[in-house]
Design an enzyme around this catalytic site. Structure first.
Site, PDB file in Angstrom:
ATOM      1  N   ASP A   1       0.860  -1.177   0.000  1.00 50.28           N
ATOM      2  CA  ASP A   1       0.000   0.000   0.000  1.00 50.28           C
ATOM      3  C   ASP A   1       0.902   1.234   0.000  1.00 50.28           C
ATOM      4  O   ASP A   1       2.076   1.159   0.370  1.00 50.28           O
ATOM      5  CB  ASP A   1      -0.888  -0.034   1.247  1.00 50.28           C
ATOM      6  CG  ASP A   1      -1.751   1.198   1.393  1.00 50.28           C
ATOM      7  OD1 ASP A   1      -2.353   1.637   0.386  1.00 50.28           O
ATOM      8  OD2 ASP A   1      -1.820   1.741   2.516  1.00 50.28           O
TER       9      ASP A   1
ATOM     10  N   ASP B   1      -0.161   5.003   1.077  1.00 54.25           N
ATOM     11  CA  ASP B   1      -0.351   5.928   2.193  1.00 54.25           C
ATOM     12  C   ASP B   1      -0.264   5.200   3.531  1.00 54.25           C
ATOM     13  O   ASP B   1      -1.034   4.281   3.798  1.00 54.25           O
ATOM     14  CB  ASP B   1      -1.713   6.633   2.073  1.00 54.25           C
ATOM     15  CG  ASP B   1      -1.850   7.398   0.767  1.00 54.25           C
ATOM     16  OD1 ASP B   1      -0.912   8.130   0.424  1.00 54.25           O
ATOM     17  OD2 ASP B   1      -2.883   7.244   0.086  1.00 54.25           O
TER      18      ASP B   1
END
Length: 244
Positions: free
Chosen positions: A16, A18
């Site tokens: 991922d 963020d």
């Protein structure tokens, strides 16, 4: 376990953006709060958006429109869908999402983007060990953010908000974006590890039956990450190792 802190069956790593690679989760939360608080002022008796509890439960890791729907549903509020091209002041699901994105980009321009050094070192080690890598993000700004921190070269595959829209892939907590990344890398889900900080991302990792799911706890939610399917939880990827 290997020197990377992963099962020896893992051939690829799916990250991922963020909260895992970049320190942008807090900026997203602030943009959501500003957006929703302004909107909620038009509804009597509505408490402000909680940038921790509401963010974690309803919007973190989800595509923008899904986050708007999820949070508004929690408050019993319904809005017209509108279209992705709605202006940011439109009273629609997409209008609110576009307002949030406008605020986010403004905050990124004024505050800049920082990477987690531990993640960058881990990415270097993963690549040195010959594992393939993908970035999997709901953000439509993923490529620009990676370029801004000089990290685009770390990833063989990018599945972000733009690619997901083109391929009509549902976002997290559905596993489809992670599954697409594994497919593009040429590995089975069981041979891929997922690295996520969002509860929706944990759910996606579990639903996709990936070989290993690493929860990254930046905000003190270790128990919740385990409850949503993490195989292990670390505060920083440097804890996993990465050195022989």
């Amino acid at each position: 376990m290997t020197a990377l802190g992963l099962p020896d069956t893992i051939q690829a790593c799916l990250f991922d953006l963020d909260g895992v690679v970049t320190r942008t989760a807090v900026v997203h939360a602030a943009a959501w709060k500003e957006t929703f608080d302004a909107f909620l002022r038009g509804y009597d008796g509505q408490r402000p958006f909680d940038a921790v509890a509401d963010y974690d439960e309803y919007v973190d890791g989800r595509p923008r429109a899904d986050g708007v729907r999820s949070f508004l549903d929690s408050r019993g509020i319904r809005l017209p869908e509108g279209t992705p091209d709605d202006p940011p002041d439109a009273p629609t699901v997409h209008g609110l999402g576009n307002r949030k994105n406008e605020l986010l980009l403004e905050k990124i321009r004024t505050q800049g983007v920082e990477a987690y050094d531990g993640t960058l070192r881990y990415l270097e080690a993963v690549r040195a060990h010959g594992l393939r890598t993908a970035i999997v993000s709901s953000s439509a700004n993923c490529r620009d953010v990676l370029r801004s921190i000089g990290a685009e070269h770390f990833f063989d595959v990018r599945i972000d908000g733009v690619v997901a829209a083109e391929r009509r892939l549902p976002g997290k907590p559905h596993p489809d974006t992670f599954l697409a990344a594994a497919r593009d890398l040429g590995v089975e889900p069981a041979a891929a590890a997922v690295f996520e900080d969002a509860l929706a991302g944990m759910d996606a990792g579990r639903a996709g039956r990936f070989g290993y799911v690493v929860g990254v706890d930046r905000v003190g939610q270790t128990d919740a990450l385990y409850a949503h399917g993490a195989d292990t939880v670390v505060k920083d990827l440097a804890e996993l190792g990465g050195k022989e």
